[in-house]
Structures are given as structure tokens and as C-alpha cells.
Design a protein around this motif. Structure first.
Motif, short mmCIF file in Angstrom:
data_model
loop_
_atom_site.label_atom_id
_atom_site.label_comp_id
_atom_site.label_asym_id
_atom_site.label_seq_id
_atom_site.Cartn_x
_atom_site.Cartn_y
_atom_site.Cartn_z
N ALA A 111 0.85 -1.01 0.00
CA ALA A 111 0.04 0.07 -0.10
C ALA A 111 0.83 1.15 -0.13
CB ALA A 111 -1.02 -0.07 1.17
N ALA A 112 1.85 1.29 0.93
CA ALA A 112 2.84 2.40 0.84
C ALA A 112 3.62 2.42 -0.44
CB ALA A 112 4.17 2.27 1.92
N LEU A 113 3.95 1.50 -1.23
CA LEU A 113 4.50 1.44 -2.58
C LEU A 113 3.52 2.03 -3.52
CD1 LEU A 113 6.55 -1.88 -2.64
CD2 LEU A 113 7.37 0.45 -2.47
N MET A 114 2.39 1.80 -3.55
CA MET A 114 1.31 2.32 -4.31
C MET A 114 1.04 3.79 -4.09
SD MET A 114 0.05 -0.07 -6.15
CE MET A 114 -1.34 0.76 -6.98
N LEU A 115 0.96 4.39 -2.93
CA LEU A 115 1.12 5.66 -2.49
C LEU A 115 2.33 6.51 -3.28
CD1 LEU A 115 -0.13 5.61 1.21
CD2 LEU A 115 -1.30 6.77 -0.82
N ILE A 116 3.43 5.75 -2.90
CA ILE A 116 4.89 6.71 -3.43
C ILE A 116 4.61 6.60 -4.97
CG2 ILE A 116 7.38 6.36 -3.91
CD1 ILE A 116 7.06 4.77 -0.88
N ALA A 117 4.25 5.49 -5.76
CA ALA A 117 4.42 5.43 -7.28
C ALA A 117 3.19 6.64 -7.63
CB ALA A 117 3.69 4.04 -7.57
N ALA A 118 1.97 6.72 -7.06
CA ALA A 118 0.96 7.53 -7.49
C ALA A 118 1.60 8.93 -7.32
CB ALA A 118 -0.19 7.36 -6.61
N ASN A 119 2.25 9.31 -6.06
CA ASN A 119 3.04 10.53 -6.03
C ASN A 119 3.93 10.72 -6.72
OD1 ASN A 119 1.71 12.26 -3.59
ND2 ASN A 119 1.33 10.03 -3.08
N LEU A 120 4.72 9.88 -7.25
CA LEU A 120 5.86 10.06 -8.14
C LEU A 120 5.37 10.61 -9.45
CD1 LEU A 120 8.29 6.98 -7.30
CD2 LEU A 120 8.98 9.61 -7.29
N LYS A 121 4.24 10.01 -9.92
CA LYS A 121 3.41 10.38 -11.03
C LYS A 121 3.14 11.77 -11.26
CE LYS A 121 2.17 5.72 -12.56
NZ LYS A 121 1.36 4.72 -12.27
N LYS A 122 2.69 12.21 -9.91
CA LYS A 122 2.00 13.67 -9.81
C LYS A 122 3.42 14.52 -9.79
CE LYS A 122 -1.69 12.69 -6.56
NZ LYS A 122 -2.09 12.77 -5.21
N TYR A 123 4.60 14.06 -9.21
CA TYR A 123 5.73 14.83 -8.92
C TYR A 123 6.17 14.86 -10.49
CZ TYR A 123 10.79 15.66 -7.91
OH TYR A 123 11.93 16.15 -7.68
N SER A 124 6.17 14.05 -11.27
CA SER A 124 6.75 13.96 -12.58
C SER A 124 5.87 14.96 -13.52
CB SER A 124 6.61 12.65 -13.21
OG SER A 124 7.51 11.88 -12.62
N VAL A 125 4.72 15.12 -13.34
CA VAL A 125 3.76 16.07 -13.95
C VAL A 125 4.13 17.49 -13.62
CG1 VAL A 125 1.34 16.86 -14.19
CG2 VAL A 125 2.03 14.33 -14.56
N LYS A 126 4.06 17.66 -12.46
CA LYS A 126 4.70 19.04 -11.94
C LYS A 126 6.01 19.42 -12.37
CE LYS A 126 1.96 19.07 -7.33
NZ LYS A 126 1.96 18.77 -6.13
N LYS A 127 6.78 18.63 -12.46
CA LYS A 127 8.28 19.15 -12.96
C LYS A 127 8.02 19.43 -14.37
CE LYS A 127 12.45 17.59 -11.36
NZ LYS A 127 13.64 16.85 -11.45
N LEU A 128 7.37 18.59 -15.27
CA LEU A 128 7.32 18.88 -16.57
C LEU A 128 6.44 20.24 -16.70
CD1 LEU A 128 6.28 15.40 -17.92
CD2 LEU A 128 8.28 16.70 -18.34
N VAL A 129 5.47 20.59 -16.00
CA VAL A 129 4.83 21.85 -16.07
C VAL A 129 5.69 23.01 -15.90
CG1 VAL A 129 2.87 23.23 -15.17
CG2 VAL A 129 2.50 20.56 -15.63
N LYS A 130 6.71 22.65 -15.06
CA LYS A 130 7.51 24.02 -14.61
C LYS A 130 8.28 24.52 -15.67
CE LYS A 130 7.43 23.48 -9.75
NZ LYS A 130 8.41 23.24 -8.42
#
Length: 170
Positions: free
Chosen positions: A151-170
Motif C-alpha cells: 500500500a505504501a509503494l502504491m502511494l509512492i508510485a502515485a505521488n511520483l507520477k504527480k511529481y513528474s507531471v509538476k516537474k514537466l509543467v514548470k
């Protein structure tokens, strides 16, 4: 060598009965219109539902299914009870299996060194602390840290995707 011969025989017989019972319940199907004639309300999408799928519904019991298919009433009581539980939880088991498959696909996903675990809601303080101390480079490495759950890994994976998107938008 851990289990006696009698116990093994009983287990194998029960396993076989469960397999055959489930096969029977999955073989018996009904359309939404047919189900309605028996007092069962299901989505009118034209898709046939198996007795096993119907059994997952709150208002459906094996007794009720045996009015549609008398052979359902012939299932051994203990086997029928186990199949009822299996049907109720089948969707959850399927979802967890899909989550595990997704994690296996994503285990080589890299975790940036500056990734902030404190922003992930749902992670326990202990898990956050372990991740910040160990700073795993991939999800696979994170998964090998003691106490890091799927479950923790799933949360990390989901947040990594959000993190990647935020980095691309900047």
C-alpha cells in the motif's frame, strides 16, 4: 511432512469441492431480464452474470440462487459458505492482484534523490522516516525496506507520477 496424511486428504478433497463448486457457479448465467423475473435487480446492460457474480451482491444468497438453479442447493454446506465469502471478496482480491501487477511493472521507476516523502498523505511516520533514511533509488529498492507495505509503494508510485507531471509543467 508438516501435515498428516488424513489432514492432507481432507484438504485436497475440500479444495477440489471448492474448485468444482466455483466452476458450477461461474457456468450458470442469467441475463438482466431473466434475473428480473426471479426478483433480482441488476444493471440492464445486456451482459450475462454468473451465479458467482450474483452471489457478490448483498441481497443474493445461495438459497435465493437455488430457486433459479436447483443444483446450487446441492452444494455441501461448508463449501457453499466458503463460496459465498469468496464471491463477496472476489472484486477486492482482483483489485489487489491488479495493484500488485502494476507495482511489478513500476518497480524500476526511479525515485529522485530530492523526492519529499513528507508530502505523501497516508504514509505512517515510521514509513516516512525509513524512506528518508534509506533514500531508495527505485520503487523496487523501497519495497525491500523492512516495513514498507505494498500500500505504501502504491502511494509512492502515485505521488511520483504527480511529481513528474509538476516537474514537466514548470
Amino acid at each position: 511432512g508438516c501435515v498428516g496424511a488424513k489432514r492432507e486428504t481432507v484438504f485436497i478433497a475440500k479444495e477440489k469441492s471448492l474448485r468444482e463448486g466455483r466452476a458450477l457457479l461461474e457456468k450458470l448465467t442469467v441475463t438482466p431480464s431473466e434475473a428480473e423475473r426471479f426478483g433480482l435487480t441488476i444493471n440492464k446492460d445486456g451482459r450475462r452474470r454468473s451465479a458467482f457474480e450474483l452471489l457478490a451482491m448483498k441481497e443474493v444468497t445461495l438459497e435465493r440462487l437455488s430457486r433459479i438453479w436447483p443444483e446450487v442447493g446441492l452444494l455441501e454446506r461448508k463449501v457453499a459458505a466458503q463460496l459465498s465469502v469468496d464471491a463477496r471478496y472476489a472484486s477486492y482480491v482482483k483489485r489487489q492482484e491488479e495493484d500488485v501487477a502494476a507495482l511489478r511493472r513500476d518497480e524500476n521507476v526511479r525515485i529522485p534523490g530530492e523526492f519529499d516523502y513528507s508530502v505523501i498523505s497516508g504514509l505512517s511516520s515510521e514509513v516516512r522516516e525509513k524512506l528518508m533514511v534509506h533514500r531508495p533509488m527505485t520503487l523496487a529498492q523501497a519495497g525491500r525496506i523492512s516495513g514498507i507495505t505494498p500500500a505504501a509503494l502504491m502511494l509512492i508510485a502515485a505521488n511520483l507520477k504527480k511529481y513528474s507531471v509538476k516537474k514537466l509543467v514548470k
